[in-house]
Write an enzyme that holds these catalytic residues in place. Structure first.
Site, PDB file in Angstrom:
ATOM      1  N   ARG A   1      -7.205 -32.475  16.262  1.00 43.99           N
ATOM      2  CA  ARG A   1      -8.085 -32.594  15.315  1.00 43.99           C
ATOM      3  C   ARG A   1      -9.584 -32.396  15.676  1.00 43.99           C
ATOM      4  O   ARG A   1     -10.228 -31.744  14.920  1.00 43.99           O
ATOM      5  CB  ARG A   1      -8.090 -34.212  14.556  1.00 43.99           C
ATOM      6  CG  ARG A   1      -6.760 -34.657  13.986  1.00 43.99           C
ATOM      7  CD  ARG A   1      -6.910 -35.886  13.388  1.00 43.99           C
ATOM      8  NE  ARG A   1      -7.902 -35.950  12.154  1.00 43.99           N
ATOM      9  CZ  ARG A   1      -8.324 -36.865  11.644  1.00 43.99           C
ATOM     10  NH1 ARG A   1      -7.923 -38.276  12.215  1.00 43.99           N
ATOM     11  NH2 ARG A   1      -8.976 -37.134  10.589  1.00 43.99           N
TER      12      ARG A   1
ATOM     13  N   CYS B   1     -15.411 -40.959  14.304  1.00 41.71           N
ATOM     14  CA  CYS B   1     -13.967 -40.536  14.186  1.00 41.71           C
ATOM     15  C   CYS B   1     -13.805 -39.986  13.178  1.00 41.71           C
ATOM     16  O   CYS B   1     -14.598 -38.993  12.611  1.00 41.71           O
ATOM     17  CB  CYS B   1     -12.841 -41.802  14.301  1.00 41.71           C
ATOM     18  SG  CYS B   1     -13.315 -43.115  13.354  1.00 41.71           S
TER      19      CYS B   1
END
Length: 275
Positions: free
Chosen positions: A180, A235
Site C-alpha cells: 500500500r 496509516c
C-alpha cells in the site's frame, strides 16, 4: 515495558476498584463483530468501546475514514463507564493491537497518565483459560478532568508544511504494509501511494503473533530514525498507526505525533501530491 501490561499482571488486578478494563475488539470487515462477541464473553468488569461509534466520529468530506470523535461525547462515555483521570485503565482487542492502541492514544491525548494496553489481547487471555464473563458491568458515573495534549496530534496543515517545505527536522512514517505504501495495491482508499517523503515502517512488524516485540527489538526497527527529530506517524485512517506510535514511545522516542486523518484525509484534498 512502560505502556504495555501482561495478562498475569491484569489477572492479579481484576478485583481492584481503581482498575477499569476496556474491550476494544473490532473488525473492519465485520463492524458488528466486536460488540457481538463482547456480549457473549469478555474480561470480567470490562466495558465496551467501539471503533466507529465511540472512538471515531461520522465520516465527512475531510478528516479521514475514522476522524476523532467529538471530545465532549467521548469524555461523557468515559464518565459513564466510571473512568476518570485517577483510574488505572487497560485496553485490549483481539490481540492485533490497533484498536486498543487507538483507545490508549486517545486517553494519552486527554492527559490520562495511567493507561495501558494488554499484551496478547483477548486471544492471549483465553488461551491461558483465564476468567471471562457475560455480565455487563455498571459503574457509578464519575467526572473526568482532562488536559488536552496538543503535542500528540499532527494536523493536516502541519503535514502539508513538512511536505511542501521538506523540513529536515521532521519525519513522516507510513505505518501501512509495503504494497500500500508503494501504491502497488490499495484495497480501501480511492487513491494509491503515500504522502511524499514518508518512510515505511509497517505497524505489524512491531508485533510477534499477538504480542508486542521487546523494547530492544522496537529500537532496532527504528534504528534509522533520528531520535532528535519530530516524528509524525500515519496509516490509512489513524488506527493502525497507533501501535506504531506506541512502539516508538516504548523505544524511547519522545517527540511523536499521530496524524489521525492519515492517508484517507490527505487524499481528500485534491491539491495534495501523492508519491
Amino acid at each position: 515495558m512502560k505502556y504495555i501490561k501482561d495478562k498475569e499482571w491484569l489477572l492479579n488486578c481484576l478485583n481492584e476498584s481503581h482498575v477499569r478494563i476496556v474491550d476494544c475488539r473490532f473488525s473492519l470487515t465485520e463492524p458488528e463483530k466486536g460488540k457481538s462477541e463482547y456480549l457473549q464473553s469478555h474480561l470480567p468488569g470490562a466495558v465496551f468501546f467501539d471503533l466507529e461509534t465511540d472512538l471515531s466520529s461520522p465520516v465527512q468530506s475531510h478528516g479521514g475514514r475514522h476522524p476523532m470523535p467529538m471530545l465532549t461525547e467521548f469524555i461523557a462515555k468515559l464518565e459513564n463507564a466510571g473512568i476518570d483521570e485517577n483510574k488505572l485503565v487497560i485496553a485490549y482487542d483481539y490481540g492485533d493491537g490497533a484498536y486498543a492502541a487507538r483507545f490508549w492514544w486517545m486517553l494519552q491525548y486527554l492527559g490520562h497518565e495511567n493507561v495501558y494496553v494488554l499484551d496478547g489481547g483477548f486471544k492471549g487471555w483465553v488461551e491461558e483459560e483465564y476468567p471471562v464473563s457475560e455480565e455487563i458491568p455498571v459503574f457509578e458515573k464519575t467526572e473526568f478532568h482532562f488536559r488536552i495534549q496538543p503535542e500528540l496530534m499532527a494536523t493536516t496543515e502541519e503535514v502539508k508544511e513538512v511536505v511542501e517545505k521538506q523540513l529536515s527536522n521532521k519525519i513522516l512514517i507510513d505505518s501501512r504494509e509495503k504494497k500500500r505504501y508503494l501504491g502497488i495495491e490499495e484495497p480501501i482508499d480511492k487513491k494509491a501511494g503515500h504522502i511524499p517523503g514518508a518512510i515505511n515502517k509497517p505497524w505489524m512488524e512491531g508485533l510477534s503473533g499477538n504480542y508486542y516485540k521487546s523494547v530492544a527489538d522496537q529500537k532496532q526497527r527504528f534504528v534509522n530514525v533520528e531520535p532528535n527529530k519530530e516524528i509524525i506517524v500515519y496509516c490509512g485512517s489513524g488506527v493502525t498507526a497507533a501501535p506504531n506510535y506506541l512502539a516508538l514511545r516504548e523505544a524511547g522516542f519522545e517527540k511523536v505525533k499521530l496524524y489521525v486523518g492519515s492517508f484517507s484525509d490527505w487524499i481528500s484534498y485534491a491539491e495534495n501530491n501523492i508519491e
